[in-house]
Scaffold this active site. Structure first.
Site, PDB file in Angstrom:
ATOM      1  N   ASP A   6      30.106  39.656  45.647  1.00  0.00           N
ATOM      2  CA  ASP A   6      31.302  38.288  45.201  1.00  0.00           C
ATOM      3  C   ASP A   6      30.992  37.718  43.998  1.00  0.00           C
ATOM      4  O   ASP A   6      29.597  37.353  44.213  1.00  0.00           O
ATOM      5  CB  ASP A   6      31.945  38.050  46.963  1.00  0.00           C
ATOM      6  CG  ASP A   6      32.951  37.650  46.706  1.00  0.00           C
ATOM      7  OD1 ASP A   6      33.813  37.011  45.596  1.00  0.00           O
ATOM      8  OD2 ASP A   6      33.584  36.791  47.713  1.00  0.00           O
TER       9      ASP A   6
HETATM   10  C1  BGC Z   1      36.530  35.616  45.685  1.00  0.00           C
HETATM   11  C2  BGC Z   1      36.774  37.428  46.273  1.00  0.00           C
HETATM   12  C3  BGC Z   1      37.137  36.746  44.426  1.00  0.00           C
HETATM   13  C4  BGC Z   1      36.783  36.316  43.666  1.00  0.00           C
HETATM   14  C5  BGC Z   1      36.668  36.099  41.805  1.00  0.00           C
HETATM   15  C6  BGC Z   1      35.217  34.549  45.100  1.00  0.00           C
HETATM   16  O1  BGC Z   1      35.359  33.518  45.080  1.00  0.00           O
HETATM   17  O2  BGC Z   1      35.937  35.765  47.435  1.00  0.00           O
HETATM   18  O3  BGC Z   1      37.802  37.665  46.532  1.00  0.00           O
HETATM   19  O4  BGC Z   1      37.683  38.382  43.817  1.00  0.00           O
HETATM   20  O5  BGC Z   1      35.549  35.139  43.891  1.00  0.00           O
HETATM   21  O6  BGC Z   1      37.841  35.201  41.564  1.00  0.00           O
END
Ligand code: BGC
Length: 761
Positions: free
Chosen positions: A227
């Site tokens: 993530d």
């Molecule tokens: C979120 C993800 C997301 C990623 C990219 C993160 O903060 O938890 O779900 O895909 O950011 O935006």
């Protein structure tokens, strides 16, 4: 593409760099070897493609904002979800996106979870079905997905650091199966690890979760991506199975990897394996040329159809569908300013937005519509707005209240503090309902809200969810009966916050959140505890009615590996066409370990004309009856009777068939030196070897402690208890210790001898 030979040509520096992104949304290309870049974008219910993937931007290119996962799951329509996936892929192709960052398959452990709107359900089976079908829809068109957030990412509070403390069985039965199903049935190109720790180890470097379970046990072939910002220790993460770190660039991390290989602390083969996984996906993405446009109108229509299928009619005294009403008071600012998605990384720049008020107007040919905003955008209390609404409602034949849970109460990044609407919204509903008995409440929110204060006073409630950009039209479709509502809840609506399963352990502190409720989340908890709820899992009303009859099973007795098929006839007994969601729950009559009272193991959505009957068949496999046994470290079945509960919701069971399962498992003996007498006697090998001694022990106990009539219970002058019952839960060695003077050998040696026999040594 011969990936192995490509890897052989790459320098250590190039390989290390490939394992980290080049920007917020791209992989690192290697120009020297013509290795292209790959583009990813959020996800999950729309494409959030920023204009320049190498720059950070808040606004993305226009794309269809489909309903969020709460609504998607409430459709219980796997074919429709697959269609959604296809549409998302078409938009990715048009917007030059190789991998869509979604779907999210985390469980809704508590209704307070800030991102619950992005997740499907409190039930792993339903969530798994949804995720697998969505992935198959997207990937069937040659676009990748990212199944996220793996795993136990169930809250926003301290989400970057907190440790989710989950016992192994709960992980296996609740927090992993949706991922497992999606991986096994759809092979997402990528899996995104969670931010949080799981039992003390960051999910981004969790060898057990990433290497052992995901890759080895489930056979995941794609790459694991972090993530965004989830990696703390890049080298430990590579070793733990995290292939690709995002976002980039991260020069320092790349250097760490190089240094670790050079010093010998990181095996280059580990790096090569991650490079192989990344290159495989990078080249897979190349197979789908990213060109053309997507059909904006067709996708808007699809978004409308999905929204209408996912909306759940919670209450209806007959006011709905709206008749040829003369005067409709439309109250609530979300009638003008549609609230159709949640805040955070999933936020989509919609191609267009259906305004609920206008959509209603378009379908209300003979009606007069009036409007009052009713509540402000912020959290202030504005009595004059309520007064205005009341005056309007009084003058009308029916009032429709559009109530949206504001973003300051529900979004990614923070959890909800309570289940409540705003004070103003509650006061507004009560005041309007007081003067207008035909009050319909339309809710827009991503997760359950408390209704106890007002629900008795209103005529109808429609749960409209975060309904996507076309949801305004879908609400009108349902209110006017153009669409007969068929959505059912994919999560329980509790009566109050204090009733919820995780209440005592939420949201944790001092770095940990203890999943003290274990297996018992959602209906598994309310059901087993026989607790009343506002609306149960699987519940939803229709404008028609359905009858269930003639339940059948393919076999009354069956082997676990064969599974069994259950069928039931469903008849539309009303006067309009409709769709029913038939649910099959499995109840284990007797189990070796505690189990939830019942669990969803199959469902089907069926469309029926008035008077029509269809037979619905649902196949149940090994896993429908199994549970995870931590001591065997595997899913096990046990011989015995199971009830197949066929229902219209978790609390509305219409038919029940009992079947007998024969386990084909040849389980290893797990008796050890701490095993109790009861455990020895429950194990077939233990019983065979220790059984004769047990009989003798029992006879002696009767003599020593029992009554004159040779009962096991003592009488006056004796010990006054069933001594064998007490012995049963003591380790064998402890019981023998009491008799050691009379024994031929030391108790510990005796137990060691018995153990050698049961283990066949
Ligand atoms: C979120 C993800 C997301 C990623 C990219 C993160 O903060 O938890 O779900 O895909 O950011 O935006």
């Amino acid at each position: 593409m011969d990936i192995q030979s490509l890897i052989a040509q790459m320098t250590l520096e190039e390989k290390a760099a490939l394992c980290t992104g080049a920007s917020n949304w791209t992989t690192t290309p290697v120009e020297r070897l013509n290795i292209p870049e790959m583009v990813v974008s959020d996800g999950p219910h729309g494409v959030r493609r920023v204009p320049n993937v190498h720059e950070v931007a808040a606004t993305s290119l226009p794309a269809t904002c489909f309903p969020t996962a709460s609504c998607l799951a409430s459709t219980w329509d796997v074919a429709l979800i697959r269609q959604l996936g296809e549409a998302l892929a078409e938009e990715c192709i048009a917007l030059n996106v190789d991998v869509l960052l979604g779907p999210g398959a985390n469980m809704k452990r508590s209704p307070l979870g800030g991102r619950n709107f992005e997740y499907f359900s409190e039930d792993p089976y339903l969530a798994g079905e949804m995720a697998a079908n969505m992935i198959n829809g997207v990937q069937g068109k040659g676009v990748g997905t990212s199944l996220k957030h793996f795993t136990a990412n169930n809250q926003e509070f301290q989400r970057f650091s907190i440790s989710a403390e989950v016992d192994e069985r709960t992980l296996r039965e609740i927090y992993l199966p949706a991922f497992e199903k999606a991986v096994k049935e759809a092979q997402p190109w990528t899996v995104m690890c969670a931010y949080n720790k799981v039992n003390g180890t960051f999910a981004s470097q969790h060898d057990t979760l990433l290497n052992k379970i995901l890759k080895e046990e489930w056979g995941f072939e794609g790459l694991v991506v972090s993530d965004w910002g989830a990696v703390r220790d890049r080298v430990a993460a590579l070793q733990g199975g995290l292939d690709w770190e995002m976002p980039g660039p991260q020069d320092r991390r790349v250097k760490e990897v190089i240094a670790a290989v050079q010093s010998g602390s990181l095996d280059e083969a580990v790096l090569d394996e991650s490079v192989r996984r990344i290159l495989r996906i990078v080249y897979k993405a190349q197979e789908t040329p990213k060109t053309g446009e997507f059909d904006v109108d067709a996708h808007h229509e699809l978004a409308r159809q999905i929204a209408a299928e996912g909306m759940v009619l919670l209450k209806n005294n007959g006011v709905l569908p709206l008749k040829d009403q003369q005067h409709i008071a439309v109250i609530g600012r979300s009638a003008e300013q549609a609230h159709f998605q949640g805040g955070g990384s999933s936020h989509i720049n919609p191609t267009k937005v259906a305004v609920p008020f206008k959509e209603l107007q378009a379908q209300a040919s003979n009606a007069e519509l009036t409007y009052a905003a009713g509540y402000p955008a912020d959290n202030s209390f504005r009595p004059e707005m309520i007064d205005e609404a009341v005056t309007l409602a009084q003058a009308a034949d029916v009032a429709i209240l559009y109530i949206a849970l504001p973003t300051f109460k529900e979004s990614e990044g923070y959890d909800r503090a309570d289940l409540d609407l705003t004070e103003q919204q509650v006061a507004l509903i009560k005041a309007v309902a007081k003067v207008q008995p035909q009050t319909v409440v339309v809710l827009n929110n991503g997760a359950p809200v408390a209704m106890g204060d007002w629900i008795d006073g209103v005529a109808a409630v429609l749960e409209g969810w975060m309904m996507g950009q076309a949801g305004g039209g879908a609400i009108a479709d349902v209110l006017f009966g153009r669409v007969n509502p068929s959505g059912k809840l994919a999560e329980t609506f509790p009566l109050k916050l204090a009733d919820t399963p995780a209440y005592l352990n939420w949201p944790g502190g001092a770095g940990v959140v203890r999943y003290g409720e274990g297996l018992f989340i959602g209906y598994r908890y309310y059901d087993t505890k026989e607790m009343p709820v506002q609306f149960p899992f699987g519940y939803g009303l229709s404008y028609t009615s359905f009858e269930y009859s003639n339940p059948q099973v393919s076999a009354a007795t069956f082997k676990d590996v064969d599974g069994v098929t259950v069928s039931v006839d469903v008849t539309n007994t009303g006067s309009v066409a409709g769709k029913e969601i038939v649910q099959v729950y499995v109840h284990d009559q007797v189990a070796g370990l505690v189990r939830p009272f019942k669990e969803l193991k199959g469902f089907a959505k069926v469309a029926l004309e008035p008077g029509e009957t269809k037979t619905v068949s649902i196949a149940l496999d090994f896993r429908a009856f199994a549970y995870y046994h931590p001591e065997y470290a595997q899913w096990i079945t046990e011989d015995g009777a199971f009830d197949l509960l066929i229902g219209a919701s978790a609390t509305d069971i219409r038919q029940n068939v009992t079947v007998n399962l024969e386990s084909t498992l040849d389980l290893p003996c797990i008796l050890d030196k701490e095993s109790t007498i009861r455990e020895w006697m429950a194990d077939p090998r233990g019983r065979a070897i220790f059984g004769p001694q047990y009989t003798q022990m029992e006879a002696e106990a009767r003599k020593a402690f029992g009554g004159e009539d040779n009962e096991r219970y003592g009488t006056d002058g004796s010990i006054g208890m069933d001594i064998m019952e007490m012995f049963s839960d003591m380790p064998l060695v402890s019981v023998l210790m009491f008799q050691k003077d009379a024994l031929p050998a030391h108790p510990e040696d005796m137990v060691a001898g018995l153990l050698a026999q049961v283990h066949g040594q």
